[in-house]
Design a protein around this motif. Structure first.
Motif, PDB file in Angstrom:
ATOM      1  N   THR A 180       6.214   3.043  -6.065  1.00 22.41           N
ATOM      2  CA  THR A 180       4.909   2.455  -6.423  1.00 22.41           C
ATOM      3  C   THR A 180       3.962   2.338  -5.225  1.00 22.41           C
ATOM      4  O   THR A 180       2.856   1.813  -5.369  1.00 22.41           O
ATOM      5  N   TYR A 190       4.530   0.821  -2.074  1.00 20.24           N
ATOM      6  CA  TYR A 190       4.553  -0.381  -1.218  1.00 20.24           C
ATOM      7  C   TYR A 190       4.575   0.004   0.265  1.00 20.24           C
ATOM      8  O   TYR A 190       3.721  -0.431   1.042  1.00 20.24           O
ATOM      9  N   LEU A 245       1.416   1.985   1.298  1.00 18.12           N
ATOM     10  CA  LEU A 245       0.225   1.157   1.548  1.00 18.12           C
ATOM     11  C   LEU A 245       0.337   0.466   2.909  1.00 18.12           C
ATOM     12  O   LEU A 245      -0.646   0.389   3.645  1.00 18.12           O
ATOM     13  N   GLY A 256       1.021   1.790  -8.867  1.00 16.71           N
ATOM     14  CA  GLY A 256       0.617   1.044  -7.664  1.00 16.71           C
ATOM     15  C   GLY A 256      -0.782   1.387  -7.178  1.00 16.71           C
ATOM     16  O   GLY A 256      -1.337   0.669  -6.338  1.00 16.71           O
ATOM     17  N   PRO A 298      -3.828   1.065  -8.278  1.00 20.55           N
ATOM     18  CA  PRO A 298      -4.901   0.052  -8.263  1.00 20.55           C
ATOM     19  C   PRO A 298      -4.866  -0.823  -7.011  1.00 20.55           C
ATOM     20  O   PRO A 298      -5.918  -1.203  -6.481  1.00 20.55           O
ATOM     21  N   MET A 299      -3.656  -1.108  -6.518  1.00 19.54           N
ATOM     22  CA  MET A 299      -3.538  -1.933  -5.295  1.00 19.54           C
ATOM     23  C   MET A 299      -4.027  -1.152  -4.071  1.00 19.54           C
ATOM     24  O   MET A 299      -4.678  -1.704  -3.185  1.00 19.54           O
ATOM     25  N   LYS A 346      -6.221   1.186  -4.149  1.00 19.40           N
ATOM     26  CA  LYS A 346      -7.697   1.254  -4.268  1.00 19.40           C
ATOM     27  C   LYS A 346      -8.310  -0.066  -3.820  1.00 19.40           C
ATOM     28  O   LYS A 346      -9.282  -0.089  -3.071  1.00 19.40           O
ATOM     29  N   LYS A 347      -7.706  -1.168  -4.289  1.00 17.19           N
ATOM     30  CA  LYS A 347      -8.224  -2.494  -3.948  1.00 17.19           C
ATOM     31  C   LYS A 347      -8.220  -2.718  -2.429  1.00 17.19           C
ATOM     32  O   LYS A 347      -9.111  -3.363  -1.881  1.00 17.19           O
ATOM     33  N   ALA A 348      -7.195  -2.142  -1.774  1.00 18.79           N
ATOM     34  CA  ALA A 348      -7.092  -2.288  -0.317  1.00 18.79           C
ATOM     35  C   ALA A 348      -7.999  -1.300   0.421  1.00 18.79           C
ATOM     36  O   ALA A 348      -8.069  -1.320   1.653  1.00 18.79           O
TER      37      ALA A 348
END
Ligand SMILES: C[S@@+](CC[C@H](N)C(=O)[O-])C[C@H]1O[C@@H](n2cnc3c(N)ncnc32)[C@H](O)[C@@H]1O
Length: 164
Positions: A7, A9, A12, A37, A39-40, A42-44
């Motif tokens: 995902t 982790y 990222l 994973g 969306p996270m 992208k958010k970061a």
């Protein structure tokens, strides 16, 4: 480069540690978990650093190696995919990482089973791949192209610095 994304982790974490123009090539046999994973990521604000490729990593590495210009160009490779292929990954990434660069192999303690007797109680998955992880550990310990250091964190990470 990361081999085995799931995902994303660790991917990222790597992307966040890179400078703004840093890039990470991310290989996984399936895109399904990476998409979970994403969306996270992208958010970061890290999507621009990641080049995700779906497919069996060995095939992709062989393609990379066909181009001499790719050899000795990677600063860091994190290997966290199918444990039975770690030696196959090693024989490829050793030529892709630069001299002075690092390769990290995850799960080299394999739940501590590498130090247990073969008859000790262990789960089916641990027992099934234990022999491969022991073989990898022995191989890395005698490979003169690298210096190694085992980090006894998590499930064990062996860091290899390419020295020749
Ligand atoms: C342990 S997970 C990776 C976890 C991730 N590195 C992290 O720490 O967040 C292993 C991943 O390896 C991938 N994988 C397994 N065999 C593979 C292969 N032959 N080629 C590429 N990826 C593979 C699986 O799909 C899975 O997503």
């Amino acid at each position: 480069m990361e081999i085995g994304v799931y995902t994303g982790y660790s991917l990222l974490s790597t992307a966040l540690a890179l400078p703004s123009d840093g890039k990470v090539l991310a290989l996984d046999i399936t895109r399904e978990y990476y998409d979970m994973g994403l969306p996270m990521i992208k958010k970061a604000g890290m999507t621009h650093k990641i080049d995700f490729r779906e497919g069996p990593a060995l095939l992709f590495l062989d393609k990379l190696l066909q181009d001499e210009n790719n050899k000795g160009t990677f600063d860091f490779v994190f290997v966290d995919a199918d444990k039975n292929n770690y030696l196959n990954y090693h024989e490829r990434v050793i030529d892709l990482v630069k001299v002075g660069g690092l390769i990290g192999y995850d799960n080299t303690l394999w739940s501590g089973s590498v130090a247990l007797s073969p008859n000790a109680p262990m789960t089916k998955i641990v027992k099934g791949l234990r022999g491969h992880v022991i073989e990898v550990n022995k191989y890395l310990a005698q490979d003169l192209r690298i210096e190694i250091c085992q980090l006894t964190i998590g499930d064990g990470i062996t860091l290899c610095r390419r020295i020749s």
